[in-house]
Design a protein around this motif. Structure first.
Motif, mmCIF file in Angstrom:
data_model
loop_
_atom_site.group_PDB
_atom_site.id
_atom_site.type_symbol
_atom_site.label_atom_id
_atom_site.label_comp_id
_atom_site.label_asym_id
_atom_site.label_seq_id
_atom_site.Cartn_x
_atom_site.Cartn_y
_atom_site.Cartn_z
ATOM 1 N N GLU A 182 8.139 6.801 2.230
ATOM 2 C CA GLU A 182 8.337 6.265 0.881
ATOM 3 C C GLU A 182 7.449 5.046 0.718
ATOM 4 O OE1 GLU A 182 12.553 5.509 0.646
ATOM 5 O OE2 GLU A 182 12.944 7.548 -0.026
ATOM 6 N N LEU A 183 6.778 4.988 -0.426
ATOM 7 C CA LEU A 183 5.904 3.866 -0.737
ATOM 8 C C LEU A 183 6.294 3.275 -2.075
ATOM 9 C CD1 LEU A 183 3.774 6.471 0.246
ATOM 10 C CD2 LEU A 183 2.531 4.400 0.768
ATOM 11 N N SER A 184 6.114 1.980 -2.189
ATOM 12 C CA SER A 184 6.336 1.288 -3.445
ATOM 13 C C SER A 184 5.024 0.606 -3.795
ATOM 14 C CB SER A 184 7.454 0.259 -3.249
ATOM 15 O OG SER A 184 7.644 -0.474 -4.432
ATOM 16 N N GLY A 185 4.573 0.779 -5.045
ATOM 17 C CA GLY A 185 3.283 0.231 -5.432
ATOM 18 C C GLY A 185 3.345 -0.571 -6.715
ATOM 19 N N ALA A 186 2.441 -1.537 -6.794
ATOM 20 C CA ALA A 186 2.322 -2.361 -7.996
ATOM 21 C C ALA A 186 0.845 -2.461 -8.357
ATOM 22 C CB ALA A 186 2.890 -3.747 -7.748
ATOM 23 N N GLY B 201 -1.290 -4.852 -15.046
ATOM 24 C CA GLY B 201 -0.521 -4.583 -16.253
ATOM 25 C C GLY B 201 0.959 -4.372 -16.010
ATOM 26 N N GLY B 202 1.456 -4.757 -14.855
ATOM 27 C CA GLY B 202 2.885 -4.616 -14.581
ATOM 28 C C GLY B 202 3.322 -3.209 -14.210
ATOM 29 N N VAL B 203 2.372 -2.319 -13.917
ATOM 30 C CA VAL B 203 2.705 -0.948 -13.545
ATOM 31 C C VAL B 203 3.341 -0.940 -12.153
ATOM 32 C CG1 VAL B 203 1.728 1.311 -12.954
ATOM 33 C CG2 VAL B 203 0.907 0.077 -14.963
ATOM 34 N N ARG B 204 4.450 -0.220 -12.042
ATOM 35 C CA ARG B 204 5.153 -0.052 -10.766
ATOM 36 C C ARG B 204 5.310 1.439 -10.496
ATOM 37 N NH1 ARG B 204 5.090 -4.814 -8.847
ATOM 38 N NH2 ARG B 204 6.057 -6.500 -9.966
ATOM 39 N N ILE B 205 5.015 1.824 -9.264
ATOM 40 C CA ILE B 205 5.108 3.236 -8.875
ATOM 41 C C ILE B 205 5.881 3.334 -7.572
ATOM 42 C CG2 ILE B 205 3.824 5.313 -8.253
ATOM 43 C CD1 ILE B 205 1.413 4.180 -9.748
ATOM 44 N N SER B 206 6.797 4.271 -7.525
ATOM 45 C CA SER B 206 7.446 4.606 -6.256
ATOM 46 C C SER B 206 7.035 6.033 -5.920
ATOM 47 C CB SER B 206 8.967 4.482 -6.358
ATOM 48 O OG SER B 206 9.474 5.371 -7.326
ATOM 49 N N LEU B 207 6.789 6.282 -4.649
ATOM 50 C CA LEU B 207 6.335 7.595 -4.216
ATOM 51 C C LEU B 207 7.064 7.960 -2.936
ATOM 52 C CD1 LEU B 207 4.285 9.924 -4.675
ATOM 53 C CD2 LEU B 207 2.700 8.651 -3.209
ATOM 54 N N SER B 208 7.704 9.117 -2.957
ATOM 55 C CA SER B 208 8.422 9.620 -1.797
ATOM 56 C C SER B 208 7.834 10.981 -1.448
ATOM 57 C CB SER B 208 9.912 9.762 -2.149
ATOM 58 O OG SER B 208 10.597 10.428 -1.120
ATOM 59 N N ILE B 209 7.407 11.136 -0.202
ATOM 60 C CA ILE B 209 6.873 12.417 0.271
ATOM 61 C C ILE B 209 7.790 12.875 1.391
ATOM 62 C CG2 ILE B 209 4.888 13.622 1.248
ATOM 63 C CD1 ILE B 209 3.165 11.234 0.191
ATOM 64 N N GLU B 210 8.403 14.023 1.175
ATOM 65 C CA GLU B 210 9.387 14.528 2.128
ATOM 66 C C GLU B 210 8.976 15.914 2.616
ATOM 67 O OE1 GLU B 210 14.219 15.314 2.257
ATOM 68 O OE2 GLU B 210 13.270 14.688 0.391
ATOM 69 N N TRP C 141 0.121 -0.767 -2.286
ATOM 70 C CA TRP C 141 1.253 -0.029 -1.753
ATOM 71 C C TRP C 141 1.867 -0.728 -0.554
ATOM 72 C CZ3 TRP C 141 2.695 4.109 -4.517
ATOM 73 C CH2 TRP C 141 1.732 4.771 -5.285
ATOM 74 N N ARG C 142 3.171 -0.564 -0.429
ATOM 75 C CA ARG C 142 3.905 -1.011 0.755
ATOM 76 C C ARG C 142 4.802 0.140 1.184
ATOM 77 N NH1 ARG C 142 8.825 -3.134 1.949
ATOM 78 N NH2 ARG C 142 8.874 -4.522 3.739
ATOM 79 N N GLY D 203 6.774 -1.325 6.171
ATOM 80 C CA GLY D 203 6.111 -2.603 5.974
ATOM 81 C C GLY D 203 4.592 -2.517 5.945
ATOM 82 N N SER D 204 4.009 -1.386 6.360
ATOM 83 C CA SER D 204 2.550 -1.226 6.292
ATOM 84 C C SER D 204 2.096 -1.347 4.852
ATOM 85 C CB SER D 204 2.125 0.148 6.829
ATOM 86 O OG SER D 204 2.414 0.287 8.193
ATOM 87 N N CYS D 205 0.929 -1.967 4.640
ATOM 88 C CA CYS D 205 0.393 -2.157 3.289
ATOM 89 C C CYS D 205 -1.015 -1.590 3.197
ATOM 90 C CB CYS D 205 0.368 -3.635 2.925
ATOM 91 S SG CYS D 205 2.014 -4.375 2.801
ATOM 92 N N VAL D 206 -1.336 -1.057 2.020
ATOM 93 C CA VAL D 206 -2.646 -0.478 1.759
ATOM 94 C C VAL D 206 -2.855 -0.468 0.245
ATOM 95 C CG1 VAL D 206 -1.798 1.915 1.698
ATOM 96 C CG2 VAL D 206 -4.148 1.465 2.438
ATOM 97 N N SER D 207 -4.100 -0.485 -0.200
ATOM 98 C CA SER D 207 -4.401 -0.448 -1.642
ATOM 99 C C SER D 207 -5.272 0.748 -1.954
ATOM 100 C CB SER D 207 -5.138 -1.729 -2.062
ATOM 101 O OG SER D 207 -4.320 -2.852 -1.873
ATOM 102 N N SER D 208 -5.034 1.354 -3.118
ATOM 103 C CA SER D 208 -5.838 2.500 -3.543
ATOM 104 C C SER D 208 -6.078 2.445 -5.041
ATOM 105 C CB SER D 208 -5.125 3.811 -3.194
ATOM 106 O OG SER D 208 -4.000 4.006 -4.029
ATOM 107 N N CYS D 209 -7.051 3.221 -5.474
ATOM 108 C CA CYS D 209 -7.312 3.395 -6.898
ATOM 109 C C CYS D 209 -6.624 4.685 -7.335
ATOM 110 C CB CYS D 209 -8.812 3.484 -7.156
ATOM 111 S SG CYS D 209 -9.218 3.710 -8.900
ATOM 112 N N ILE D 210 -5.981 4.629 -8.478
ATOM 113 C CA ILE D 210 -5.352 5.805 -9.084
ATOM 114 C C ILE D 210 -6.043 6.044 -10.418
ATOM 115 C CG2 ILE D 210 -3.181 6.710 -10.036
ATOM 116 C CD1 ILE D 210 -3.117 6.453 -7.010
#
Length: 142
Positions: A78-82, A85-94, A66-67, A48-55
């Motif tokens: 695991e993070l889910s980002g929006a 322009g409707g871009v959606r990114i999922s990121l999993s670091i294991e 990101w959430r 549930g933590s949220c943060v914003s970044s530039c890519i």
């Protein structure tokens, strides 16, 4: 949707590897597409933590909000980002146990916006290379 799956071994033990992989304040040291945080980085990360970044990818910039969707210390974040322009990114670091050290596995999913166009296909191809470089950078950190 483009999916990128990269694994790289490190000689670090799983615990120190996890400390690196889950430390958002160190993303700039290894994530090649990272353009800086656009919000305060939480001191404690949890689901549930949220943060914003530039890519940044090949001159394209997007602010991603990101959430944290899963946080399983000491193995998975695991993070889910929006973004614009409707871009959606999922990121999993294991972090996986891989004697004598550990293995970092990064799984990224991209969809929406321009990603369905030729430009988006180029971005996805570039991202494959950038994610590999990034995970290799992460494995080299101490």
């Amino acid at each position: 949707m483009a999916t990128i799956d990269v694994s790289v071994a490190t000689d670090l033990a799983p615990r120190p590897a996890w400390k690196l992989a889950s430390d958002l304040s160190r993303f700039d040291e290894w994530l090649t597409i990272f353009g800086g945080w656009r919000s305060e980085v939480p001191s404690t990360i949890e689901e549930g933590s949220c943060v914003s970044s530039c890519i940044r990818v090949k001159g394209f910039r997007n602010v991603i909000h990101w959430r944290v969707t899963s946080y399983e210390e000491p193995n998975l974040i695991e993070l889910s980002g929006a973004g614009r322009g409707g871009v959606r990114i999922s990121l999993s670091i294991e972090v996986q146990d891989a004697p004598p050290g550990a293995k970092f596995r990064v799984l990224a999913g991209l969809k929406g916006g321009l990603l369905g166009t030729r430009i988006g296909q180029l971005v996805a191809k570039v991202l494959q290379s950038e994610v590999r470089k990034s995970v290799t950078n992460l494995a080299a950190l101490r």
